[in-house]
Scaffold this motif. Structure first.
Motif, PDB file in Angstrom:
ATOM      1  N   THR A 151      43.743  42.494  39.768  1.00 39.13           N
ATOM      2  CA  THR A 151      43.202  42.277  41.108  1.00 39.13           C
ATOM      3  C   THR A 151      43.764  43.360  42.021  1.00 39.13           C
TER       4      THR A 151
ATOM      5  N   TRP B 235      39.773  42.366  45.029  1.00 34.93           N
ATOM      6  CA  TRP B 235      38.677  42.499  44.078  1.00 34.93           C
ATOM      7  C   TRP B 235      39.222  42.426  42.656  1.00 34.93           C
TER       8      TRP B 235
ATOM      9  N   ARG C 134      31.228  43.442  50.577  1.00 34.63           N
ATOM     10  CA  ARG C 134      32.097  42.311  50.250  1.00 34.63           C
ATOM     11  C   ARG C 134      31.912  42.015  48.764  1.00 34.63           C
ATOM     12  N   ILE C 135      32.961  42.261  47.987  1.00 27.16           N
ATOM     13  CA  ILE C 135      32.888  42.232  46.526  1.00 27.16           C
ATOM     14  C   ILE C 135      33.870  41.196  45.979  1.00 27.16           C
ATOM     15  N   ARG C 136      33.422  40.453  44.958  1.00 30.69           N
ATOM     16  CA  ARG C 136      34.325  39.533  44.249  1.00 30.69           C
ATOM     17  C   ARG C 136      34.904  40.201  43.010  1.00 30.69           C
TER      18      ARG C 136
ATOM     19  N   TYR D 210      28.814  44.685  39.450  1.00 32.37           N
ATOM     20  CA  TYR D 210      29.668  44.064  40.451  1.00 32.37           C
ATOM     21  C   TYR D 210      28.877  43.024  41.243  1.00 32.37           C
TER      22      TYR D 210
END
Length: 243
Positions: A194, A199, A229-231, A242
């Protein structure tokens, strides 16, 4: 009439003097042999109770002494090569050289395996060395990278980390020495971490790790510029994916 001991002594010497010369020599040799055997086996002079140990950083001396199996042995019955083999059964010992010197000196030169990371399976943690060997944790080394293996069962010192998992760990650290210390591994997603934005980054196996990191850096720069906005980002399956 009572014969005193002082009277008997000259008689004894007289009888000994009357013995044939070869017999006198044999008696003298027997006396010398008895004295030598007494020194060898009935005194501590040739018995090993202390060791001269060099090269250790983490292994405790009592553990090495127990592994050697020769504490209290007569020095004449110690096989240095057998002691080396016994020491090599300790997972932490990569190489060992043992020498024996009179009267009772045993020197052990040990090359310890050095930890390059912490490997965790469940709640059990082990050190891992540069060859993937699992070792007991002997100290708190906070700077070591920490890999949580999501596939691992019970970790056993002396066994090795699965080759694909360890290769991915080594490949990532080679390309990104400053990568986050907290990593994880699973056979489904490979090596992962992470990043500082929160992310989740999945990198798969060791294959083409430099190329994947190059793509990751370019992609992250693009996404940050877009204020995305990325997980997670997954580069383990070829083209980056992504959400």
């Amino acid at each position: 009439m009572t014969v005193t001991s002082t009277a008997r002594a000259p008689a004894l010497w007289a009888r000994l003097g009357a013995l044939p010369r070869p017999r006198m020599v044999a008696l003298a040799l027997l006396a010398v042999l008895a004295a030598v055997l007494y020194v060898f086996f009935d005194t501590d002079y040739f018995y090993v109770f202390q060791f001269d140990i060099a090269g250790i950083r983490f292994l405790p001396v009592p553990e090495i002494e127990r592994a050697s199996g020769i504490r209290g042995y007569n020095v004449f019955f110690i096989d240095a090569r057998a002691v080396e083999r016994a020491l090599l059964r300790l997972p932490e010992v990569k190489a060992a050289r043992v020498t024996v010197r009179l009267p009772n000196v045993v020197t052990m030169e040990i090359e310890e395996r050095q930890p390059v990371g912490v490997w965790q399976g469940g709640e059990v943690m082990c050190w891992v060395d540069a060859e993937g060997m699992l070792l007991r944790v002997r100290a708190d080394l906070a700077d070591l990278p920490h890999v949580r293996d999501l596939d691992a069962g019970t970790l056993v010192p002396g066994q090795r980390v699965p080759a694909s998992a360890f290769a991915a760990f080594v490949a990532l650290r080679a390309v990104m020495p400053a990568s986050p210390r907290a990593l994880e591994w699973s056979s489904a997603r490979g090596i992962a971490f992470t990043d500082e934005r929160g992310w989740k980054i999945y990198l798969g196996t060791a294959e083409n790790m430099p190329g994947k990191i190059a793509v990751l850096r370019a992609l992250v720069a693009h996404l940050v510029a877009q204020n995305a906005r990325i997980r997670f980002i997954d580069l383990g399956k070829g083209d980056p994916y992504y959400q």
